[in-house]
Design a protein around this motif. Sequence first.
Motif, mmCIF file in Angstrom:
data_model
loop_
_atom_site.group_PDB
_atom_site.id
_atom_site.type_symbol
_atom_site.label_atom_id
_atom_site.label_comp_id
_atom_site.label_asym_id
_atom_site.label_seq_id
_atom_site.Cartn_x
_atom_site.Cartn_y
_atom_site.Cartn_z
ATOM 1 N N PRO A 93 -9.499 -15.222 3.654
ATOM 2 C CA PRO A 93 -11.604 -14.892 3.248
ATOM 3 C C PRO A 93 -11.798 -13.752 2.667
ATOM 4 O O PRO A 93 -11.251 -12.924 2.626
ATOM 5 C CB PRO A 93 -12.063 -15.826 3.861
ATOM 6 N N PRO A 94 -12.981 -14.143 1.406
ATOM 7 C CA PRO A 94 -14.054 -12.766 0.848
ATOM 8 C C PRO A 94 -14.387 -11.501 1.930
ATOM 9 O O PRO A 94 -14.193 -12.147 3.614
ATOM 10 C CB PRO A 94 -14.352 -13.421 0.859
ATOM 11 N N ASN A 95 -14.018 -9.857 2.194
ATOM 12 C CA ASN A 95 -14.329 -9.140 2.855
ATOM 13 C C ASN A 95 -13.394 -9.082 4.062
ATOM 14 O O ASN A 95 -14.140 -8.438 4.863
ATOM 15 C CB ASN A 95 -16.011 -8.973 3.413
ATOM 16 N N ALA A 96 -11.863 -9.524 3.735
ATOM 17 C CA ALA A 96 -11.291 -9.247 5.310
ATOM 18 C C ALA A 96 -10.940 -8.267 5.358
ATOM 19 O O ALA A 96 -10.217 -7.780 6.607
ATOM 20 C CB ALA A 96 -10.427 -10.974 5.308
ATOM 21 N N GLY A 97 -10.592 -7.955 3.940
ATOM 22 C CA GLY A 97 -9.769 -6.683 4.411
ATOM 23 C C GLY A 97 -8.843 -6.290 3.435
ATOM 24 O O GLY A 97 -8.134 -5.333 3.242
ATOM 25 N N LYS A 98 -8.573 -7.194 2.530
ATOM 26 C CA LYS A 98 -6.867 -7.466 1.217
ATOM 27 C C LYS A 98 -7.064 -6.385 0.648
ATOM 28 O O LYS A 98 -6.006 -6.244 0.822
ATOM 29 C CB LYS A 98 -7.306 -8.559 0.613
ATOM 30 N N THR A 99 -8.172 -6.306 0.086
ATOM 31 C CA THR A 99 -7.521 -4.867 -0.713
ATOM 32 C C THR A 99 -7.444 -3.501 -0.110
ATOM 33 O O THR A 99 -6.626 -2.598 -0.683
ATOM 34 C CB THR A 99 -8.461 -4.941 -1.777
ATOM 35 N N ALA A 107 15.236 -1.703 5.103
ATOM 36 C CA ALA A 107 13.295 -1.694 4.270
ATOM 37 C C ALA A 107 13.375 -2.638 3.176
ATOM 38 O O ALA A 107 15.144 -3.198 3.181
ATOM 39 C CB ALA A 107 14.791 -0.709 3.545
ATOM 40 N N VAL A 108 12.540 -2.464 2.790
ATOM 41 C CA VAL A 108 12.469 -4.364 2.166
ATOM 42 C C VAL A 108 11.898 -3.780 0.933
ATOM 43 O O VAL A 108 11.297 -2.631 1.363
ATOM 44 C CB VAL A 108 11.578 -5.135 3.094
ATOM 45 N N THR A 109 11.848 -4.142 -0.341
ATOM 46 C CA THR A 109 11.503 -3.748 -1.433
ATOM 47 C C THR A 109 10.778 -4.978 -1.880
ATOM 48 O O THR A 109 11.350 -6.253 -2.122
ATOM 49 C CB THR A 109 12.054 -3.661 -2.868
ATOM 50 N N ILE A 110 9.069 -4.884 -2.198
ATOM 51 C CA ILE A 110 8.740 -6.423 -2.691
ATOM 52 C C ILE A 110 7.562 -5.176 -3.547
ATOM 53 O O ILE A 110 7.386 -4.518 -3.422
ATOM 54 C CB ILE A 110 7.396 -6.270 -1.325
ATOM 55 N N ASP A 111 7.063 -7.273 -4.388
ATOM 56 C CA ASP A 111 5.973 -6.255 -4.891
ATOM 57 C C ASP A 111 5.020 -7.578 -4.632
ATOM 58 O O ASP A 111 4.969 -8.130 -4.098
ATOM 59 C CB ASP A 111 6.109 -7.741 -6.476
ATOM 60 N N ILE A 112 3.837 -6.271 -4.274
ATOM 61 C CA ILE A 112 2.237 -6.802 -3.486
ATOM 62 C C ILE A 112 1.163 -7.394 -4.485
ATOM 63 O O ILE A 112 0.794 -6.583 -5.666
ATOM 64 C CB ILE A 112 2.014 -5.907 -3.216
ATOM 65 N N VAL A 113 1.024 -8.497 -3.961
ATOM 66 C CA VAL A 113 -0.571 -9.273 -5.259
ATOM 67 C C VAL A 113 -1.346 -9.268 -4.218
ATOM 68 O O VAL A 113 -1.399 -9.860 -2.692
ATOM 69 C CB VAL A 113 0.494 -10.554 -5.095
ATOM 70 N N ASP A 114 -1.714 -8.251 -4.491
ATOM 71 C CA ASP A 114 -3.356 -8.293 -4.085
ATOM 72 C C ASP A 114 -4.258 -9.647 -4.978
ATOM 73 O O ASP A 114 -5.054 -9.187 -5.705
ATOM 74 C CB ASP A 114 -4.275 -7.165 -3.937
ATOM 75 N N THR A 115 -4.944 -10.939 -4.259
ATOM 76 C CA THR A 115 -5.796 -12.027 -4.799
ATOM 77 C C THR A 115 -6.741 -11.817 -3.965
ATOM 78 O O THR A 115 -7.323 -11.071 -2.866
ATOM 79 C CB THR A 115 -4.900 -13.323 -3.590
ATOM 80 N N PRO A 116 -8.108 -12.745 -5.095
ATOM 81 C CA PRO A 116 -9.683 -11.950 -4.247
ATOM 82 C C PRO A 116 -9.369 -13.336 -3.062
ATOM 83 O O PRO A 116 -8.902 -14.311 -3.369
ATOM 84 C CB PRO A 116 -10.072 -13.150 -5.403
ATOM 85 N N GLY A 117 -11.149 -13.390 -2.582
ATOM 86 C CA GLY A 117 -11.107 -13.559 -1.172
ATOM 87 C C GLY A 117 -10.905 -15.608 -1.428
ATOM 88 O O GLY A 117 -12.242 -15.819 -2.617
ATOM 89 N N VAL A 118 -10.218 -16.507 -0.760
ATOM 90 C CA VAL A 118 -10.796 -17.500 -0.545
ATOM 91 C C VAL A 118 -11.973 -18.527 -0.168
ATOM 92 O O VAL A 118 -11.862 -17.995 1.121
ATOM 93 C CB VAL A 118 -9.465 -18.225 -1.568
ATOM 94 N N THR A 119 -12.936 -19.055 -0.894
ATOM 95 C CA THR A 119 -13.283 -20.011 -0.243
ATOM 96 C C THR A 119 -13.602 -21.280 -0.918
ATOM 97 O O THR A 119 -13.691 -20.973 -2.233
ATOM 98 C CB THR A 119 -14.610 -18.632 -0.285
ATOM 99 N N THR A 120 -14.461 -22.070 -0.064
ATOM 100 C CA THR A 120 -14.687 -23.162 -0.862
ATOM 101 C C THR A 120 -15.861 -23.450 -1.522
ATOM 102 O O THR A 120 -16.276 -24.540 -1.977
ATOM 103 C CB THR A 120 -14.932 -24.115 0.424
ATOM 104 N N LYS A 121 -16.948 -22.018 -1.701
ATOM 105 C CA LYS A 121 -17.628 -22.481 -2.797
ATOM 106 C C LYS A 121 -18.526 -21.092 -2.873
ATOM 107 O O LYS A 121 -18.366 -19.887 -1.798
ATOM 108 C CB LYS A 121 -19.536 -22.934 -1.547
ATOM 109 N N ILE A 122 -18.365 -20.742 -3.977
ATOM 110 C CA ILE A 122 -18.789 -18.906 -4.762
ATOM 111 C C ILE A 122 -20.474 -19.884 -5.041
ATOM 112 O O ILE A 122 -20.664 -19.990 -6.306
ATOM 113 C CB ILE A 122 -18.238 -18.793 -5.293
#
Length: 213
Positions: A31-37, A80-95
């Motif tokens: 969700p928004p503001n959880a600290g994803k970025t 080790a692991v090599t990954i592609d990181i995808v930082d996504t927008p906060g998901v919510t049911t209403k904006i």
Amino acid sequence: MSFFIRTKKKFKKIIARLFKKKQMRIGIYGPPNAGKTTLSNRIVRDWTGDAVGPVSEIPHETRRARRKEGVTIADEKGNAVTIDIVDTPGVTTKIDYKEFLEYGIESEEAVVRAREATEGVAEAMHWLREDIEGVIYMLDSTQDPFMQVNIMLIGIIESRGLPVIIVANKNDLPDASATRIKSAFPQHPVISISGLEGNNVEELYEKMIDYFG
């Protein structure tokens, strides 16, 4: 060096390229503001010295998915692991554009941000259903995890059979409770961290190597 040895080494390199494990595309959801970025930036800075994007207390600051490719995470044992990181927008049911007005943003810009955030959520859901191969699910451990959006997203993740690590973020705050999150989602590993302070991120890295490697 003999012809046989040179040929053997060349053959090994060819085989290694043919069977090299494809790096996974890992989405950071929540969700928004959880600290994803904040977490995305910490992972990328720790292992590449770079960053993913800006952080703000304003909800939906990340309104488009951001991707950082080829991030290699390793431990002291050589795993080790090599990954592609995808930082996504906060998901919510209403904006609602009025959310932005509370932070001093002008009405016209607030409407634009709300539209961009809505489009960003749709994009994030498309990524989750089509392209993401593993998930770090971020939750603010000071908040109630039993929210409709969390139940919905975890359900989608499970329906795709994706490996998922749930992160109970903000354990530097007095109201944080990782136990509450573990009780909500006992079927998945839960790692308690502070993305801002860096508390316990080593355990998260170890789990990422284990789950996504």
